[in-house]
Design a protein around this motif. Sequence first.
Motif, PDB file in Angstrom:
ATOM      1  N   ALA A 197       0.829  -1.211   0.000  1.00 22.02           N
ATOM      2  CA  ALA A 197       0.000   0.000   0.000  1.00 22.02           C
ATOM      3  C   ALA A 197       0.861   1.258   0.000  1.00 22.02           C
ATOM      4  CB  ALA A 197      -0.923  -0.008   1.217  1.00 22.02           C
ATOM      5  N   THR A 198       1.887   1.299   0.860  1.00 24.21           N
ATOM      6  CA  THR A 198       2.724   2.491   0.927  1.00 24.21           C
ATOM      7  C   THR A 198       3.498   2.707  -0.371  1.00 24.21           C
ATOM      8  OG1 THR A 198       4.481   1.178   1.975  1.00 24.21           O
ATOM      9  CG2 THR A 198       2.961   2.366   3.422  1.00 24.21           C
ATOM     10  N   ARG A 199       3.938   1.630  -0.985  1.00 21.10           N
ATOM     11  CA  ARG A 199       4.706   1.791  -2.219  1.00 21.10           C
ATOM     12  C   ARG A 199       3.795   2.144  -3.391  1.00 21.10           C
ATOM     13  NH1 ARG A 199      10.256  -1.605  -1.967  1.00 21.10           N
ATOM     14  NH2 ARG A 199      10.603  -1.276   0.240  1.00 21.10           N
ATOM     15  N   ALA A 200       2.549   1.680  -3.369  1.00 25.19           N
ATOM     16  CA  ALA A 200       1.606   2.072  -4.416  1.00 25.19           C
ATOM     17  C   ALA A 200       1.282   3.553  -4.317  1.00 25.19           C
ATOM     18  CB  ALA A 200       0.331   1.241  -4.308  1.00 25.19           C
ATOM     19  N   ILE A 201       1.117   4.049  -3.088  1.00 22.19           N
ATOM     20  CA  ILE A 201       0.868   5.477  -2.896  1.00 22.19           C
ATOM     21  C   ILE A 201       2.087   6.286  -3.323  1.00 22.19           C
ATOM     22  CG2 ILE A 201       0.419   7.265  -1.177  1.00 22.19           C
ATOM     23  CD1 ILE A 201      -1.178   5.168   0.398  1.00 22.19           C
ATOM     24  N   ALA A 202       3.269   5.783  -2.977  1.00 25.01           N
ATOM     25  CA  ALA A 202       4.497   6.496  -3.340  1.00 25.01           C
ATOM     26  C   ALA A 202       4.700   6.545  -4.848  1.00 25.01           C
ATOM     27  CB  ALA A 202       5.696   5.833  -2.673  1.00 25.01           C
ATOM     28  N   ASP A 203       4.223   5.532  -5.559  1.00 26.56           N
ATOM     29  CA  ASP A 203       4.376   5.515  -7.015  1.00 26.56           C
ATOM     30  C   ASP A 203       3.627   6.662  -7.691  1.00 26.56           C
ATOM     31  OD1 ASP A 203       6.034   3.324  -7.029  1.00 26.56           O
ATOM     32  OD2 ASP A 203       4.405   1.875  -7.302  1.00 26.56           O
ATOM     33  N   LEU A 204       2.634   7.223  -6.983  1.00 28.77           N
ATOM     34  CA  LEU A 204       1.869   8.326  -7.571  1.00 28.77           C
ATOM     35  C   LEU A 204       2.729   9.558  -7.797  1.00 28.77           C
ATOM     36  CD1 LEU A 204      -1.426   8.066  -5.473  1.00 28.77           C
ATOM     37  CD2 LEU A 204      -1.028   7.233  -7.795  1.00 28.77           C
ATOM     38  N   ILE A 205       3.825   9.655  -7.076  1.00 31.47           N
ATOM     39  CA  ILE A 205       4.668  10.843  -7.208  1.00 31.47           C
ATOM     40  C   ILE A 205       5.597  10.742  -8.412  1.00 31.47           C
ATOM     41  CG2 ILE A 205       6.764  10.238  -5.905  1.00 31.47           C
ATOM     42  CD1 ILE A 205       6.361  12.868  -4.372  1.00 31.47           C
ATOM     43  N   ASN A 206       5.663   9.569  -9.028  1.00 31.09           N
ATOM     44  CA  ASN A 206       6.557   9.396 -10.167  1.00 31.09           C
ATOM     45  C   ASN A 206       6.143  10.248 -11.363  1.00 31.09           C
ATOM     46  OD1 ASN A 206       8.548   7.678  -9.203  1.00 31.09           O
ATOM     47  ND2 ASN A 206       7.339   5.842  -9.597  1.00 31.09           N
ATOM     48  N   PRO A 230       4.394  13.211 -11.671  1.00 37.26           N
ATOM     49  CA  PRO A 230       4.777  14.633 -11.685  1.00 37.26           C
ATOM     50  C   PRO A 230       6.282  14.843 -11.753  1.00 37.26           C
ATOM     51  CG  PRO A 230       3.949  14.004  -9.515  1.00 37.26           C
ATOM     52  CD  PRO A 230       3.667  12.875 -10.430  1.00 37.26           C
ATOM     53  N   LEU A 231       7.046  13.941 -11.123  1.00 38.95           N
ATOM     54  CA  LEU A 231       8.510  14.054 -11.221  1.00 38.95           C
ATOM     55  C   LEU A 231       8.977  13.892 -12.662  1.00 38.95           C
ATOM     56  CD1 LEU A 231       9.893  12.102  -8.123  1.00 38.95           C
ATOM     57  CD2 LEU A 231      10.269  14.513  -8.656  1.00 38.95           C
ATOM     58  N   GLU A 232       8.460  12.870 -13.345  1.00 39.72           N
ATOM     59  CA  GLU A 232       8.853  12.641 -14.731  1.00 39.72           C
ATOM     60  C   GLU A 232       8.396  13.781 -15.632  1.00 39.72           C
ATOM     61  OE1 GLU A 232       7.191   8.888 -15.670  1.00 39.72           O
ATOM     62  OE2 GLU A 232       8.615   7.732 -14.450  1.00 39.72           O
ATOM     63  N   LEU A 233       7.217  14.334 -15.351  1.00 45.57           N
ATOM     64  CA  LEU A 233       6.705  15.441 -16.164  1.00 45.57           C
ATOM     65  C   LEU A 233       7.593  16.676 -16.035  1.00 45.57           C
ATOM     66  CD1 LEU A 233       4.496  16.714 -17.936  1.00 45.57           C
ATOM     67  CD2 LEU A 233       3.260  17.290 -15.831  1.00 45.57           C
ATOM     68  N   VAL A 234       7.914  17.059 -14.800  1.00 40.40           N
ATOM     69  CA  VAL A 234       8.725  18.268 -14.593  1.00 40.40           C
ATOM     70  C   VAL A 234      10.141  18.055 -15.112  1.00 40.40           C
ATOM     71  CG1 VAL A 234       9.614  19.868 -12.876  1.00 40.40           C
ATOM     72  CG2 VAL A 234       7.319  18.936 -12.614  1.00 40.40           C
ATOM     73  N   GLU A 235      10.718  16.889 -14.872  1.00 44.22           N
ATOM     74  CA  GLU A 235      12.055  16.614 -15.401  1.00 44.22           C
ATOM     75  C   GLU A 235      12.049  16.635 -16.927  1.00 44.22           C
ATOM     76  OE1 GLU A 235      13.715  13.064 -13.848  1.00 44.22           O
ATOM     77  OE2 GLU A 235      13.632  13.720 -11.749  1.00 44.22           O
ATOM     78  N   GLY A 236      10.964  16.124 -17.521  1.00 41.44           N
ATOM     79  CA  GLY A 236      10.864  16.154 -18.980  1.00 41.44           C
ATOM     80  C   GLY A 236      10.815  17.576 -19.510  1.00 41.44           C
ATOM     81  N   LYS A 293      12.013   8.779  -5.864  1.00 45.01           N
ATOM     82  CA  LYS A 293      10.717   9.126  -5.265  1.00 45.01           C
ATOM     83  C   LYS A 293      10.805   9.109  -3.741  1.00 45.01           C
ATOM     84  CE  LYS A 293       8.986   4.359  -5.423  1.00 45.01           C
ATOM     85  NZ  LYS A 293       7.957   3.447  -5.979  1.00 45.01           N
ATOM     86  N   ALA A 294      11.617   8.205  -3.179  1.00 51.73           N
ATOM     87  CA  ALA A 294      11.786   8.177  -1.725  1.00 51.73           C
ATOM     88  C   ALA A 294      12.418   9.471  -1.229  1.00 51.73           C
ATOM     89  CB  ALA A 294      12.646   6.985  -1.319  1.00 51.73           C
ATOM     90  N   GLY A 295      13.400   9.982  -1.954  1.00 53.23           N
ATOM     91  CA  GLY A 295      14.007  11.253  -1.574  1.00 53.23           C
ATOM     92  C   GLY A 295      13.026  12.407  -1.655  1.00 53.23           C
ATOM     93  N   THR A 296      12.155  12.392  -2.656  1.00 49.29           N
ATOM     94  CA  THR A 296      11.155  13.448  -2.787  1.00 49.29           C
ATOM     95  C   THR A 296      10.145  13.381  -1.653  1.00 49.29           C
ATOM     96  OG1 THR A 296      11.419  13.322  -5.197  1.00 49.29           O
ATOM     97  CG2 THR A 296       9.487  14.488  -4.354  1.00 49.29           C
ATOM     98  N   ILE A 297       9.724  12.182  -1.281  1.00 46.33           N
ATOM     99  CA  ILE A 297       8.771  12.030  -0.174  1.00 46.33           C
ATOM    100  C   ILE A 297       9.397  12.482   1.137  1.00 46.33           C
ATOM    101  CG2 ILE A 297       7.494  10.325   1.174  1.00 46.33           C
ATOM    102  CD1 ILE A 297       7.073   8.781  -1.441  1.00 46.33           C
ATOM    103  N   ALA A 298      10.668  12.140   1.367  1.00 44.80           N
ATOM    104  CA  ALA A 298      11.356  12.617   2.572  1.00 44.80           C
ATOM    105  C   ALA A 298      11.434  14.136   2.595  1.00 44.80           C
ATOM    106  CB  ALA A 298      12.761  12.013   2.628  1.00 44.80           C
ATOM    107  N   THR A 299      11.614  14.741   1.444  1.00 41.20           N
ATOM    108  CA  THR A 299      11.636  16.203   1.355  1.00 41.20           C
ATOM    109  C   THR A 299      10.278  16.793   1.703  1.00 41.20           C
ATOM    110  OG1 THR A 299      13.326  16.057  -0.378  1.00 41.20           O
ATOM    111  CG2 THR A 299      12.149  18.142  -0.172  1.00 41.20           C
ATOM    112  N   ILE A 300       9.213  16.156   1.234  1.00 38.37           N
ATOM    113  CA  ILE A 300       7.854  16.623   1.550  1.00 38.37           C
ATOM    114  C   ILE A 300       7.600  16.553   3.051  1.00 38.37           C
ATOM    115  CG2 ILE A 300       5.393  16.091   1.267  1.00 38.37           C
ATOM    116  CD1 ILE A 300       6.078  15.114  -1.566  1.00 38.37           C
ATOM    117  N   LEU A 301       7.962  15.449   3.669  1.00 34.19           N
ATOM    118  CA  LEU A 301       7.737  15.292   5.105  1.00 34.19           C
ATOM    119  C   LEU A 301       8.534  16.310   5.913  1.00 34.19           C
ATOM    120  CD1 LEU A 301       7.776  11.392   5.446  1.00 34.19           C
ATOM    121  CD2 LEU A 301       5.795  12.912   5.438  1.00 34.19           C
TER     122      LEU A 301
END
Length: 279
Positions: free
Chosen positions: A50-59, A61-67, A185-193
């Motif tokens: 469950a936690t990794r499925a939720i974390a995958d949602l951040i991929n 927007p990350l890919e979009l902005v990096e693109g 994505k883990a680094g981005t989530i840690a930044t959000i927290l």
Amino acid sequence: VILTFARERLPDWAITVPEGWTVPFIDWINAVVKVMRREEIFGLFTARDATRAIADLINWPLELVEGILIGGIPALGLPALPWVLIVGMAAIWGWYLKGPRLAILAGGCIAYLALFGKWKLSMITLAAVLVAAPIAGAIGIGLVILAVKRRWFEAALWPVLNVMQSLPHFSNLIPVAVSVGVGHKAGTIATILFALPPMARLAILGLRGVPAEVVEAGVMAGCTPRQLLWKVELPAARESIMVGVNQVIMQCLAMVVIASFVGAKGLGQDRKSTRLNSS
């Protein structure tokens, strides 16, 4: 003298804590983590899934902005923005906000990254900040609305925010690595927290500081509770909320480099690799 006198007359168990008295917190935490990883909820999925499925949602927007910044968007046939355009946009935005001095500073800093060979790494780091900062701000505002409207929620939230803000940077990496894993994505989530607490705290203080006369004027004007919140209370607390936004951006910039220890890409990963090679 008093300490020496007391130490000579106290029993051993009063001087050194016996090993049998030590509470096995680490064993308990390891047991909980194992249950979360292995035991399925209602026979469907584990807590780890469950936690990794939720974390995958951040991929996405990350890919979009990096693109947009460096890689382009092949699915839409769009190339990445040229570095000259990004420098110009930063300068124009700085001019709009504070005039020519900020325009020169913003444009010069972005140009520096391109001219000194750190463009790609810097844009990856900037993409993580551009994703983490709005998400942290949105979650903070959502928590604030609940806290202001529900006193019991504020009473429960305030000590949690105090603890989160008092912990050092690296403390945020441990639960993220356990629940989400290691990666960008883990680094981005840690930044959000890490960036979330100051936003929530300052917004709560701002909304609590709205004068009662302003709220009463909104009620007398016929505002519904939703209109009162969005058109009266939040605009009146704008100054505190903007300070919170400033703190979110600063905290994201501070954390996104340290987050390389859990796999965040960008300047932090390059810095870490440089240190390892030099050692």
